[in-house]
Motif scaffolding. Sequence first.
Motif, mmCIF file in Angstrom:
data_model
loop_
_atom_site.group_PDB
_atom_site.id
_atom_site.type_symbol
_atom_site.label_atom_id
_atom_site.label_comp_id
_atom_site.label_asym_id
_atom_site.label_seq_id
_atom_site.Cartn_x
_atom_site.Cartn_y
_atom_site.Cartn_z
ATOM 1 N N GLN A 511 141.265 -2.112 -14.101
ATOM 2 C CA GLN A 511 139.768 -2.965 -14.227
ATOM 3 C C GLN A 511 139.010 -2.187 -14.719
ATOM 4 O OE1 GLN A 511 139.116 -5.134 -11.289
ATOM 5 N NE2 GLN A 511 141.251 -5.110 -12.459
ATOM 6 N N ARG A 512 139.428 -1.795 -15.861
ATOM 7 C CA ARG A 512 139.294 -1.303 -16.929
ATOM 8 C C ARG A 512 138.749 -1.917 -18.712
ATOM 9 N NH1 ARG A 512 136.323 3.421 -16.705
ATOM 10 N NH2 ARG A 512 134.810 4.206 -18.665
ATOM 11 N N TYR A 513 137.539 -1.982 -19.339
ATOM 12 C CA TYR A 513 137.205 -2.449 -20.699
ATOM 13 C C TYR A 513 137.125 -0.925 -21.368
ATOM 14 C CZ TYR A 513 136.466 -7.089 -17.845
ATOM 15 O OH TYR A 513 136.509 -8.385 -16.936
ATOM 16 N N ARG A 528 132.673 4.402 -29.780
ATOM 17 C CA ARG A 528 134.145 4.267 -28.203
ATOM 18 C C ARG A 528 133.013 3.323 -27.349
ATOM 19 N NH1 ARG A 528 138.515 3.777 -27.088
ATOM 20 N NH2 ARG A 528 139.136 4.657 -24.175
ATOM 21 N N VAL A 529 133.114 2.031 -26.848
ATOM 22 C CA VAL A 529 132.606 1.557 -25.868
ATOM 23 C C VAL A 529 133.841 1.616 -25.090
ATOM 24 C CG1 VAL A 529 131.106 0.169 -24.726
ATOM 25 C CG2 VAL A 529 131.368 0.087 -27.418
ATOM 26 N N SER A 530 133.207 2.178 -23.373
ATOM 27 C CA SER A 530 133.794 1.659 -22.190
ATOM 28 C C SER A 530 133.353 1.614 -20.670
ATOM 29 C CB SER A 530 134.548 3.212 -22.158
ATOM 30 O OG SER A 530 134.152 4.401 -21.536
ATOM 31 N N TRP A 531 133.800 0.985 -19.813
ATOM 32 C CA TRP A 531 132.888 0.851 -18.765
ATOM 33 C C TRP A 531 134.499 -0.017 -17.982
ATOM 34 C CZ3 TRP A 531 132.322 -3.624 -22.737
ATOM 35 C CH2 TRP A 531 132.759 -4.282 -22.231
ATOM 36 N N PRO A 532 133.354 0.422 -16.268
ATOM 37 C CA PRO A 532 135.012 0.302 -15.360
ATOM 38 C C PRO A 532 133.936 -0.793 -14.660
ATOM 39 C CG PRO A 532 132.882 1.982 -14.374
ATOM 40 C CD PRO A 532 132.860 1.347 -16.058
ATOM 41 N N SER A 533 134.929 -2.004 -14.229
ATOM 42 C CA SER A 533 134.892 -3.343 -13.636
ATOM 43 C C SER A 533 134.474 -2.545 -12.495
ATOM 44 C CB SER A 533 136.287 -4.194 -14.223
ATOM 45 O OG SER A 533 135.648 -5.348 -13.448
ATOM 46 N N ARG A 534 133.444 -2.487 -11.917
ATOM 47 C CA ARG A 534 133.130 -2.255 -10.877
ATOM 48 C C ARG A 534 131.654 -2.415 -10.875
ATOM 49 N NH1 ARG A 534 134.072 3.463 -11.830
ATOM 50 N NH2 ARG A 534 131.349 4.471 -12.019
ATOM 51 N N ALA A 535 131.191 -2.896 -9.570
ATOM 52 C CA ALA A 535 129.545 -3.428 -9.060
ATOM 53 C C ALA A 535 128.344 -2.068 -9.769
ATOM 54 C CB ALA A 535 129.483 -3.626 -7.305
ATOM 55 N N THR A 538 128.195 1.210 -15.947
ATOM 56 C CA THR A 538 127.684 1.707 -17.097
ATOM 57 C C THR A 538 128.114 1.541 -17.861
ATOM 58 O OG1 THR A 538 125.505 2.822 -15.611
ATOM 59 C CG2 THR A 538 125.674 3.569 -18.164
ATOM 60 N N ALA A 539 128.541 1.144 -19.027
ATOM 61 C CA ALA A 539 128.639 1.223 -20.357
ATOM 62 C C ALA A 539 129.037 2.988 -21.341
ATOM 63 C CB ALA A 539 128.726 -0.040 -21.675
ATOM 64 N N ARG A 540 129.616 3.172 -21.491
ATOM 65 C CA ARG A 540 129.734 4.836 -21.811
ATOM 66 C C ARG A 540 129.731 4.299 -24.005
ATOM 67 N NH1 ARG A 540 132.888 10.138 -21.435
ATOM 68 N NH2 ARG A 540 131.890 11.272 -22.821
ATOM 69 N N ILE A 541 128.715 4.952 -24.614
ATOM 70 C CA ILE A 541 128.747 4.391 -26.389
ATOM 71 C C ILE A 541 128.634 5.465 -26.816
ATOM 72 C CG2 ILE A 541 128.253 3.640 -27.889
ATOM 73 C CD1 ILE A 541 126.838 1.469 -26.348
ATOM 74 N N VAL A 550 126.541 9.441 -32.179
ATOM 75 C CA VAL A 550 126.105 9.055 -30.908
ATOM 76 C C VAL A 550 126.057 9.596 -29.482
ATOM 77 C CG1 VAL A 550 126.449 6.425 -30.181
ATOM 78 C CG2 VAL A 550 125.471 7.406 -32.551
ATOM 79 N N ARG A 551 125.751 9.555 -27.856
ATOM 80 C CA ARG A 551 126.084 9.907 -26.607
ATOM 81 C C ARG A 551 124.921 8.734 -26.226
ATOM 82 N NH1 ARG A 551 128.978 11.754 -29.702
ATOM 83 N NH2 ARG A 551 130.290 13.212 -28.738
ATOM 84 N N LEU A 552 124.795 7.796 -25.849
ATOM 85 C CA LEU A 552 124.332 6.761 -25.224
ATOM 86 C C LEU A 552 125.013 5.984 -23.736
ATOM 87 C CD1 LEU A 552 123.203 4.746 -28.646
ATOM 88 C CD2 LEU A 552 121.750 6.508 -27.126
ATOM 89 N N ARG A 553 124.399 5.224 -23.843
ATOM 90 C CA ARG A 553 124.381 4.344 -22.230
ATOM 91 C C ARG A 553 123.819 2.826 -21.851
ATOM 92 N NH1 ARG A 553 127.358 8.469 -21.989
ATOM 93 N NH2 ARG A 553 127.340 9.882 -20.751
ATOM 94 N N THR A 554 124.394 2.171 -21.507
ATOM 95 C CA THR A 554 124.022 0.722 -21.383
ATOM 96 C C THR A 554 124.532 -0.187 -19.839
ATOM 97 O OG1 THR A 554 123.396 -1.121 -22.660
ATOM 98 C CG2 THR A 554 125.273 -0.306 -23.000
ATOM 99 N N PRO A 555 124.165 -1.028 -19.426
ATOM 100 C CA PRO A 555 123.951 -1.258 -18.785
ATOM 101 C C PRO A 555 125.205 -2.266 -19.274
ATOM 102 C CG PRO A 555 121.890 -1.899 -18.249
ATOM 103 C CD PRO A 555 122.120 -0.983 -19.363
ATOM 104 N N ALA A 556 126.342 -2.827 -18.239
ATOM 105 C CA ALA A 556 127.571 -2.878 -19.386
ATOM 106 C C ALA A 556 127.883 -4.176 -19.043
ATOM 107 C CB ALA A 556 128.929 -2.322 -17.430
#
Length: 557
Positions: A511-513, A528-535, A538-541, A550-556
């Motif tokens: 359950q992860r992208y 590299r972009v990753s986020w879990p499949s859960r409610a 947040t995507a980590r970039i 670059v160390r960033l966050r954005t909504p999945a």
Amino acid sequence: MAAEGGPGYATIDSASGYDFMLRPLRARRDLIVMDNRGTGSSGAIDCPRLQLGRGSYVHEVGRCGRTLGARADAYGTGAAADDLAAVLDRLEIPVVNMYGDSYGTYFAQAFAVRHPARVRAVVLDAAFAVTGFDPWERDQLESIRFAWRAVCERSGACAGDSLSYLGALARRLQRRPLTGKARDADGTLRRVRLDGREIAQLTGDASFYYAIYRDLVAAGRAYERGDRRPLLRLGAESVAAYEPSSDPTGYSEGAYAAVACHDYPNLWDRSASFAQLRRQLAAARAQLAPDTFSPFSVGLWLKSTVEYQLAYGCLRWPEPKFEDPAVAPGTTFPAVPVLVLDGDLDSVTPLGDSEAAAALFPNSRLVVVRNVGHVTALSDFDRCGSVLVSRFFAALDPGDTSCAERIPELHVVPKFPRRIAQAPAAQPAAGDRSNALDRRAAWTAARSIGDAWSRWWLMYGTKGHGLRGGRFTAGGAAYYSYGPVRLELKRVRYAADLAASGVAIWDRRGQRYSATLRLSGRRRGRLRVSWPSRAGATARITGRLGGRRVRLRTPAP
């Protein structure tokens, strides 16, 4: 035993999906699928002009019925349910568990009532009651209004009232339709014409195709800014979804008409003349309040494909020579264990329909699955609805149903930027050295991945296309499995001045992208972009852009 929807679809064609859903039980139990009479390999009804969508729908339905002649009355759900009993007799199978989705729930209810001794348990997934429903489907608009607002509130990505906006967009395009060409999810270039009726249809179709919930409002706002591409793409995908086939064995329009005109309630007296039918229909329509189908006008909504077919489609169907309802009036429903499942975003068979179906059976339970549209247990990579079905058939109890509250929200697109300078910015985390344009490029790169995954759900082949250019290829494990899916991106452009190449992976079991990307164009670098499949994910970039860490966050995305 599993039964497909429609009516008109061939159940045997969907056997692999039912096998995947029921795999935990397959070591000990057989799966039975049957093409109902008039569908698939059971003498699919072939009315060529109706099948190809040519001419007036009402006229061609009438022509189809006249062509069938004495057989026009032979395709009702009750007769098909009796066919199944005969098949089970031939197979020497005394009792079955019954699963139905969409129209398959109507069929399953009919079978359970007509042959209660043959049924151990029933699952109705996206149900509507076999005893009748409102031909105007007024509760569908109630569900649409709830679903669109819920999607926006849960995602936090919408500005203003999305439904009011879609109503205004429909009125605008009704006055001046949008025409052009665009590629569908498989890359086929299609001619598109979007008017108010099409916007109304798309608004309801979001229960089938989540890309509509995801994209439609932002695509409309992009169009108002002069950017036609996102909205034309949705139109092309809608054309592909409704593209008629000359082969009725996969889906038969004639079978749909034969069942609907035999079984479903009408707004007129079937024995009346055609002129009388029209007057009765007009009188029923005159009773509708102007805001019945808000945010759309009565006239506009009744032109949408599904509602038009349901309310008007049977006007010229031959008068039935005998009555054979799926369930006879006054029938006592059996106390067979029944589980009813419904997605809370399902506006095709709204929650009120599922509640009505559940109320018919004295030993029933309704489970509402959050953030799911039409049909909950098929293609269930969240492993909720399908698990509940297997548990229910194994033990006559779905067990812990809390998973129904944990399905992740849909990720709504807040904006379609033409260039990265117009994009929202990802947010810096500890150790970040990016500048403002880097953060906009990172947001756009993440959205490139989310956009590709949303198209994957709509693809029939393996070749997809970026919104503004580039391509991607889908591979990895089979669709009906929990193995990983892989997308190889080649210069995919979500914004015109940023190309993303690399690999994106959906780990369905974990359950992860995740994705590793090389960016070129206005910003160069590796991310590299990753986020879990859960409610609330947040995507980590992470990575480097223009030589900066670059160390960033954005909504999945």
